[in-house]
Design an enzyme around this catalytic site. Structure first.
Site, PDB file in Angstrom:
ATOM      1  CG  ASP A   1     -10.287  -0.956   6.714  1.00 36.39           C
ATOM      2  OD1 ASP A   1      -9.963  -1.839   6.676  1.00 36.39           O
ATOM      3  OD2 ASP A   1     -11.619  -0.409   7.312  1.00 36.39           O
TER       4      ASP A   1
ATOM      5  NE  ARG B   1      -7.241  -6.668 -20.036  1.00 35.65           N
ATOM      6  CZ  ARG B   1      -8.034  -5.901 -20.712  1.00 35.65           C
ATOM      7  NH1 ARG B   1      -7.662  -4.905 -20.572  1.00 35.65           N
ATOM      8  NH2 ARG B   1      -9.149  -6.201 -21.318  1.00 35.65           N
TER       9      ARG B   1
ATOM     10  N   PRO C   1       0.856  -1.460  -0.365  1.00 39.03           N
ATOM     11  CG  PRO C   1      -0.856  -1.528   1.618  1.00 39.03           C
ATOM     12  CD  PRO C   1       0.695  -1.811   1.015  1.00 39.03           C
TER      13      PRO C   1
ATOM     14  CD  GLU D   1      -0.023  -9.230   9.980  1.00 36.14           C
ATOM     15  OE1 GLU D   1       0.252  -9.401   8.238  1.00 36.14           O
ATOM     16  OE2 GLU D   1      -0.477  -9.292  10.054  1.00 36.14           O
TER      17      GLU D   1
HETATM   18  N1  ADE Z   1      -0.947  -5.652  -0.593  1.00 38.35           N
HETATM   19  C1  ADE Z   1      -1.744  -5.577   1.240  1.00 38.35           C
HETATM   20  N2  ADE Z   1      -2.260  -4.992   0.399  1.00 38.35           N
HETATM   21  C2  ADE Z   1      -1.902  -3.904  -1.304  1.00 38.35           C
HETATM   22  C3  ADE Z   1      -2.109  -3.062  -1.875  1.00 38.35           C
HETATM   23  N3  ADE Z   1      -3.396  -2.208  -1.674  1.00 38.35           N
HETATM   24  N4  ADE Z   1      -1.863  -3.014  -3.060  1.00 38.35           N
HETATM   25  C4  ADE Z   1      -0.535  -3.787  -3.284  1.00 38.35           C
HETATM   26  N5  ADE Z   1      -0.471  -4.757  -2.357  1.00 38.35           N
HETATM   27  C5  ADE Z   1      -0.844  -4.967  -0.978  1.00 38.35           C
END
Ligand code: ADE
Length: 258
Positions: free
Chosen positions: A180, A165, A100, A127
């Site tokens: 979330d 693709r 993220p 984590e």
């Molecule tokens: N691993 C956990 N959440 C993720 C996300 N939103 N994008 C890429 N890898 C992730």
């Protein structure tokens, strides 16, 4: 004679290789793999462990919930993936960690990835992965959006599907015709687990000191710095407590997180 186009070489390091049947055996991506327009190799870091229990993760230094993936088995699995790519002529495969904290996947990024000869994708658990492994081995972090998955596998599959693709010849005419929030609104802080010194890099001293108030304070400060540096839009959307404002004020605007 049809022009020969090299396949895109994709290697994935994952604790759950079986999940990838969803893209390797099904649909447009499955057909592209079957035709040799792309190649997929899966590497399980557990196969690169050296203990009887095949340990791939451990508790985080400094405490806190969850487990952190160990650097050594991941380094060995990534090394095997890189060696395979070099064996088929990809000298410097692009190494991606799904997280993220990464650059958000969009069409422009998909096209950049599709233009590369080889990709190595590392799927971790949320984590974390020992930060030193990431610092040493990863070229780019990629996120698929501002939400938390249980692991990087689904994100890796999203990336692979979107990229494959776009490869020349993968979409036939028929296909191309239809052509979330974060827990506290901040990016995550860096994680560390054993060993205490990995390739000459030590775990930050504060995490080894056992002072949980100091650890919490350090982590929040790291989160604030990372967020200010990489996602200032998140800070702008979020109200800050007086404590957070003073943590950020301790560091100059251009200060790097640890
Ligand atoms: N691993 C956990 N959440 C993720 C996300 N939103 N994008 C890429 N890898 C992730």
């Amino acid at each position: 004679m049809p022009l020969h186009i090299d396949p895109l070489h994709i290697d994935v390091v994952t604790l759950f290789p079986q999940m990838f049947a969803a893209i390797s055996e099904c649909g447009i991506s499955g057909r592209a793999f079957a035709r040799g327009q792309a190649e997929l190799q899966l590497w399980n870091p557990r196969d690169f462990t050296t203990d009887n229990h095949r340990t791939a993760d451990d508790r985080p230094y400094g405490g806190g919930p969850g487990m952190v993936m160990l650097a050594e088995p991941l380094a060995a699995a990534l090394g095997a993936a890189r060696a395979r790519q070099q064996g088929v002529g990809v000298i410097a495969p692009h190494r991606v960690y799904l997280s993220p904290q990464g650059r958000t996947l969009d069409h422009a990024l998909v096209m950049e990835l599709a233009a590369r000869p080889g990709l190595i994708l590392l799927a971790g658990r949320y984590e974390g992965v020992d930060q030193r492994l990431l610092d040493e081995q990863i070229d780019e972090y990629i996120s698929i959006g501002d939400y938390v998955l249980s692991g990087g596998e689904l994100a890796a599959m999203v990336v692979i599907d979107a990229v494959v693709r776009q490869l020349p010849g993968v979409l036939g005419d028929a296909d191309s015709a239809q052509q979330d929030s974060f827990v506290n609104g901040l990016l995550d802080y860096p994680h560390y687990t054993r060993p205490e010194v990995y390739r000459g890099v030590s775990v930050p001293a504060v995490l080894m000191g056992g002072n949980h108030a100091l650890i919490q304070r350090w982590r929040l400060q790291q989160s604030l710095l990372l967020t200010r540096r990489y996602r200032p839009d998140l800070l702008a959307r979020r109200s800050m407590s007086a404590a957070e404002i003073s943590l950020l004020a301790e560091c100059r605007q251009d200060d790097q997180p640890d």
